[in-house]
Design a protein around this motif. Sequence first.
Motif, PDB file in Angstrom:
ATOM      1  N   LEU A 138      42.226  23.822  32.973  1.00 59.92           N
ATOM      2  CA  LEU A 138      41.465  23.018  34.032  1.00 59.92           C
ATOM      3  C   LEU A 138      40.541  21.739  33.130  1.00 59.92           C
ATOM      4  CD1 LEU A 138      41.220  25.608  37.036  1.00 59.92           C
ATOM      5  CD2 LEU A 138      42.495  23.545  37.126  1.00 59.92           C
ATOM      6  N   ILE A 139      40.241  22.613  32.200  1.00 64.03           N
ATOM      7  CA  ILE A 139      39.387  21.329  31.485  1.00 64.03           C
ATOM      8  C   ILE A 139      39.847  20.189  30.798  1.00 64.03           C
ATOM      9  CG2 ILE A 139      38.942  21.080  28.930  1.00 64.03           C
ATOM     10  CD1 ILE A 139      38.263  24.214  28.887  1.00 64.03           C
ATOM     11  N   ASN A 140      38.598  19.133  31.096  1.00 62.37           N
ATOM     12  CA  ASN A 140      38.816  17.454  31.109  1.00 62.37           C
ATOM     13  C   ASN A 140      39.848  17.712  29.556  1.00 62.37           C
ATOM     14  OD1 ASN A 140      39.767  16.196  33.095  1.00 62.37           O
ATOM     15  ND2 ASN A 140      37.574  16.418  33.621  1.00 62.37           N
ATOM     16  N   TYR A 141      40.021  17.526  28.431  1.00 57.48           N
ATOM     17  CA  TYR A 141      40.114  17.720  26.975  1.00 57.48           C
ATOM     18  C   TYR A 141      39.667  15.954  26.772  1.00 57.48           C
ATOM     19  CZ  TYR A 141      42.396  22.166  27.156  1.00 57.48           C
ATOM     20  OH  TYR A 141      42.363  23.601  27.187  1.00 57.48           O
ATOM     21  N   LYS A 142      39.223  16.178  25.958  1.00 58.83           N
ATOM     22  CA  LYS A 142      38.602  15.005  25.173  1.00 58.83           C
ATOM     23  C   LYS A 142      39.888  14.622  23.596  1.00 58.83           C
ATOM     24  CE  LYS A 142      33.838  14.677  26.230  1.00 58.83           C
ATOM     25  NZ  LYS A 142      33.001  14.538  25.681  1.00 58.83           N
ATOM     26  N   LYS A 143      40.622  12.899  23.370  1.00 62.19           N
ATOM     27  CA  LYS A 143      41.352  13.470  22.375  1.00 62.19           C
ATOM     28  C   LYS A 143      40.995  13.382  21.197  1.00 62.19           C
ATOM     29  CE  LYS A 143      45.379  12.932  25.606  1.00 62.19           C
ATOM     30  NZ  LYS A 143      46.249  11.276  25.960  1.00 62.19           N
ATOM     31  N   VAL A 144      41.006  13.712  20.075  1.00 61.01           N
ATOM     32  CA  VAL A 144      40.248  13.412  18.943  1.00 61.01           C
ATOM     33  C   VAL A 144      41.486  13.288  17.491  1.00 61.01           C
ATOM     34  CG1 VAL A 144      38.141  14.392  19.728  1.00 61.01           C
ATOM     35  CG2 VAL A 144      39.886  16.357  18.201  1.00 61.01           C
ATOM     36  N   VAL A 145      41.112  12.526  16.406  1.00 65.22           N
ATOM     37  CA  VAL A 145      42.382  12.849  15.722  1.00 65.22           C
ATOM     38  C   VAL A 145      40.758  13.454  13.975  1.00 65.22           C
ATOM     39  CG1 VAL A 145      43.619  11.436  16.314  1.00 65.22           C
ATOM     40  CG2 VAL A 145      41.489  10.595  15.104  1.00 65.22           C
ATOM     41  N   ILE A 146      41.958  13.296  13.133  1.00 60.44           N
ATOM     42  CA  ILE A 146      40.836  14.494  12.282  1.00 60.44           C
ATOM     43  C   ILE A 146      41.690  13.677  11.106  1.00 60.44           C
ATOM     44  CG2 ILE A 146      40.421  16.543  10.597  1.00 60.44           C
ATOM     45  CD1 ILE A 146      40.842  18.697  13.088  1.00 60.44           C
TER      46      ILE A 146
END
Length: 463
Positions: A138-146
């Motif tokens: 149920l988490i609102n995931y923040k999309k990130v790149v590395i």
Amino acid sequence: MIESNSTYFKTISILIDLLLVNLSGYLGYIIAYGTFGMSDGRGINFIHILLINFVWFNVTQITKLYQDMFVKDAIPTIRQSLWSLMFFGIIIFLLVVYLKDFSVSYRLLIYTGILFAPLFLTGKVVFLLLRRSSRAKLINYKKVVIVGAGPLGLDLKNHLEKNTHLGYKVIGFFDDDPVKLTQNHVLGRVDECIDYVKNTTIYEIYCALPDRALSKIDVLMRQADKSMIRFKLVPDVKDYFKKNVMVQLYGHLPVLSPRTEPLEIFSNQVMKRIFDVLFSAVIIVFIMSWLLPIVAILIKIDSKGPVFFKQLRSGKDNRSFYCLKFRSMYVNREADTKQASPKDERVTKFGAFMRRKSIDEMPQFFNVLLGEMSVVGPRPHMLQHTAEYSALIDQFMVRHFLLPGITGWAQVNGFRGETKEDGSMEERVKADIWYLENWSLLLDLKITFLTIWQVLAGHTKAH
């Protein structure tokens, strides 16, 4: 789907809390005036009710109570709940004092507050307990790149994936290494990162490039600023520290410490000591006062020997002290060298019951009052085991920076009982050091609550 779920539960939480505010107000009205009807007003009207609801809603927005509901850990959630209650009470009090049209009786407000606070906090605790099983979904995931697909970048990706409550989802990597560019998780070269992020719903860039790539890092950071993209730099300090570090700035010079220690701050020491004394005094006065004679009689009936068992154990700064327990074994010569094990023949019948319910540990509240132990902290070990484990396990002695505890973060996470299993003591030490680095009064309250919960439910490793 995740975002809609989060919005849905956030809305439900807001409505439930507003319902509790109004329900508490109505029940307070009934208690204050002895009537179920509100037709005569009694100093409160519809405008007052709307204003109270308006104040509560805006207070929770200020404290961000409903923000990242599934990302936040239990302690920040409870802390924000307490702040919300405090601000709400202060604002309502100021309105009554300084706003002439808001002439609500103090008696009604007091009854409402007495009802609302426990209802609201109980609701939050129930929410946290129910959330545990489905939190990751149920988490609102923040999309990130590395940027940087080397060992540091991979370590960061593994950490974010393992700790889903942080709320980050790694989409992929950018790297200039020709070999890495052929791998599926690498999305492109470093200079292609900004354009990729601008054309997608990526929130942040984590840069895990090595120190020798300073020119690339500088260019990437400037481009991110121009494009209003959040940029975070991950310095490579794994050759110095294998765990969390504390960074302090001495002017422009960053100084790294291997760990944070909140209990090095004097005010935190005072708060922890006050909690220890008050909690121990309550247990001794209201429970030990009648439990001790009953247990003493049962121990004497069950087997010959003293009621209490005292044993030298390692305390803070590795100073030894006598740890008190109710005797749960037959008198034997191995008590100071051999750990209790499942179906241990040395354990008496009543002793086995005490161990299952942790009753044998109760006299340690006297150790707490004497300042030799704390309610919460690393469990103390026999002197012989301290010597053995310190020679085998890195950082084992770090746990002795703290007062030992009756219960601890390791115990509520299942690391209790005999430690013959491979890695069990290492995991216990890791948990103790995590507690050392993350202490707060609310964490102590959480561990105390979980301990009581587990005692009532029954320990699977108690023997």
